[in-house]
Design an enzyme around this catalytic site. Sequence first.
Site, mmCIF file in Angstrom:
data_model
loop_
_atom_site.group_PDB
_atom_site.id
_atom_site.type_symbol
_atom_site.label_atom_id
_atom_site.label_comp_id
_atom_site.label_asym_id
_atom_site.label_seq_id
_atom_site.Cartn_x
_atom_site.Cartn_y
_atom_site.Cartn_z
ATOM 1 N N SER A 50 0.812 -1.213 0.000
ATOM 2 C CA SER A 50 0.000 0.000 0.000
ATOM 3 C C SER A 50 0.851 1.271 0.000
ATOM 4 O O SER A 50 1.598 1.534 -0.930
ATOM 5 C CB SER A 50 -0.953 -0.056 1.193
ATOM 6 O OG SER A 50 -1.909 0.976 1.149
ATOM 7 N N ASP A 109 -5.897 2.121 -3.430
ATOM 8 C CA ASP A 109 -7.179 1.980 -2.734
ATOM 9 C C ASP A 109 -7.509 3.221 -1.916
ATOM 10 O O ASP A 109 -8.567 3.309 -1.305
ATOM 11 C CB ASP A 109 -7.230 0.716 -1.863
ATOM 12 C CG ASP A 109 -6.196 0.695 -0.741
ATOM 13 O OD1 ASP A 109 -5.358 1.627 -0.672
ATOM 14 O OD2 ASP A 109 -6.218 -0.257 0.058
#
Length: 446
Positions: free
Chosen positions: A100, A244
């Site tokens: 991430s 995301d």
Amino acid sequence: MARLFGTDGVRGVANVELTPELAFKLGFAAATYFGREVANPKIIIGRDTRRSGPMLEAALAAGICAAGGNAHLLGVMPTPAVSFLTSEVQANAGVVISASHNPFEDNGIKFFSKTGHKLPDAVEDEIAEIVAAPIDYTKTVSGSSVGTIVYENNLAEKYIQHIMSTAYTSLKGLKIVMDCSNGANSAIAPVILRNLGAEVIAIFNEPNGTNINNGCGSTHLEALQEKVVEYGANVGVANDGDADRCLVVDENGEAFDGDQIMMVCAMELMKQGKLKDNMLVTTVMSNIGLHKAMKEHGGQTVKTAVGDRYVLEEMLKHDYRLGGEQSGHIIFSEYAKTGDGILTAVQLLCAMVKNNQTLSEMSKVMVKYPQVLLNVRVANKNGWEENKAIQAVIKKYQDELGDNGQILVRASGTEPLIRIMAEGPRQELLEKITNAIGAVVAEELA
């Protein structure tokens, strides 16, 4: 013994903590688990742009094949795209290799079920048990039962078309600076925005394996803020490494966080009659101003623990349509089963066009209370809740704030950090509070 899986999969420094051996075992365990439902389970794998990604992908795919599963490699692909494609192509599971927003040295492996949702803790624990057990190769598959590796090079278009289908107006007339964080959305996000009619200036869209999240993306907005002003853009959009998350910058270069994005999108959904019970799902980290603004405009909010999985659990329980985190993990449940950075951007940009307002004008819908966040790196974050000195200093300052603010202290789910957040009417008081609590945390957990 600590859980193998954290709040967002298995993470660690690549080739040190998250080794090819562990990746192989995770692949083997996943294929074994999902192989209970169907012979030769189909498992799709996407990854971000980290140098260690192909190495871990190869090991993970080998483990899947060794347990009789078929590994379908998507190459570089955003996390939300893997979530969407898992159910779209009728895979039995999906896997993302990404850490991430973390530095490039880190990497992670997280799984999605066949529906595209993150796995429940109980399923992750079952997979962890299989990982912990030695592999008995006298009982594994062989011959024609060994799985295969399939290279899927054309599935990005399915995701692009899906995101474009959610737009309810053209973006023609908008000039957008798109910060791709040198990550998984580098080749996808600019295409989507251009196809919707916007003029797009893409930055940090040339990944080289080591520059993901490096001074860019949703955790480093400074360069984006400068570029928006320099180019006279209407808005700047930033995703993180696996795309995301989404944060934005208004036409004046001012940052616009997840709470503000949710407020604007919630207002638009309420106008359209699409926000069930006029409910917005937030976490305990969301700004007091968001809750006040929702109430003033006829909406309501519910709080969950920090983490998009807890937001999603609450949304699924009551069929709520919008929820997310201040950090930019935002879930539109009509279109996605996880946070989706480019979907969030499209929904916000459509609201801007539809209302014929600038982002700075739209920001006035809520007043942000000052918040101060301090991250304290510690030797061991486990068990901090039982530490009497830490609890005493938290209570002291919460009593001082009273009903005019809040203090939230929690351990990071992915890093050796204790996060301290204080919110209230005065910035200088909040800085004093977080520094005082941080000093005690650092001393007690050294």
